[in-house]
Design an enzyme around this catalytic site. Structure first.
Site, mmCIF file in Angstrom:
data_model
loop_
_atom_site.group_PDB
_atom_site.id
_atom_site.type_symbol
_atom_site.label_atom_id
_atom_site.label_comp_id
_atom_site.label_asym_id
_atom_site.label_seq_id
_atom_site.Cartn_x
_atom_site.Cartn_y
_atom_site.Cartn_z
ATOM 1 N N GLN A 198 0.845 -1.203 0.000
ATOM 2 C CA GLN A 198 0.000 0.000 0.000
ATOM 3 C C GLN A 198 0.878 1.251 0.000
ATOM 4 O OE1 GLN A 198 -2.556 -1.276 3.403
ATOM 5 N NE2 GLN A 198 -4.200 -1.266 1.897
ATOM 6 N N HIS A 199 1.807 1.259 -0.915
ATOM 7 C CA HIS A 199 2.679 2.416 -1.094
ATOM 8 C C HIS A 199 3.329 2.339 -2.478
ATOM 9 C CE1 HIS A 199 5.455 -0.626 0.781
ATOM 10 N NE2 HIS A 199 6.111 -0.305 -0.323
ATOM 11 N N ALA A 200 3.992 3.422 -2.845
ATOM 12 C CA ALA A 200 4.823 3.447 -4.056
ATOM 13 C C ALA A 200 6.202 3.979 -3.653
ATOM 14 C CB ALA A 200 4.191 4.353 -5.117
#
Ligand code: T46
Length: 136
Positions: A48-50
């Site tokens: 749940q991130h980049a």
């Protein structure tokens, strides 16, 4: 979508199997960090991130899990379930990992040292940043 599955050459004989990992050979960047993930649970969601600049390759050494990959325009799902395939993920790709099998073990090869400032952990911020960067 800046991701792809990379088949890793397996050397197998009656003693078992061996897969070499070499920067600049079957890995398209210099490996600066390795970490691994284990003791996961099916109902948990990770990622749940980049990343603003990081490139990584993820290998499911044991078990399976699903990656959701999103470049801000398209969202795709990829299953990782074998130790002779690496999932390359380029920069500016939102990722989520879910549906972990019991005993799933992931090893991750990273192009940079750990830097929390380089993470984008909010999806709205991610969309804003990539639209500013790519002008879409
Ligand atoms: C990614 C996916 C596939 C460190 O201190 N050093 C490290 O090198 C890493 C990777 C993490 N950490 C700390 C930061 C957090 O306090 O370990 C904790 C758990 O990290 P995170 O919540 O980011 O874990 P995941 O599984 O959500 O994401 C990880 C990687 O962080 C990320 O780069 O792409 O695996």
């Amino acid at each position: 979508m800046d991701y792809r599955l990379i088949p890793l050459k397996v050397f197998g004989d009656e003693r078992g199997k061996l897969v070499p990992i070499e920067s600049g050979q079957n890995i398209p960047f210099e490996i600066k960090r390795v970490y691994y993930i284990f003791d996961t649970l099916p109902e948990q969601v990770r990622g749940q991130h980049a990343h603003r600049s990081l490139e990584q390759i993820v290998i499911a050494m044991d078990g399976a899990c699903q990656f959701v990959l999103d470049d801000g325009k398209t969202r795709e799902e990829v299953w990782l379930n074998r130790p002779d395939v690496g999932l390359y993920i380029g920069k500016n790709m939102w990722r989520e990992m879910r549906h972990f099998s019991y005993g799933c073990k992931l090893v991750v090869l990273a192009s940079e040292h750990y830097d929390e400032k380089e993470y984008i952990r909010n999806y709205e911020d991610f969309l804003k940043e990539i639209h500013e960067e790519y002008g879409t």
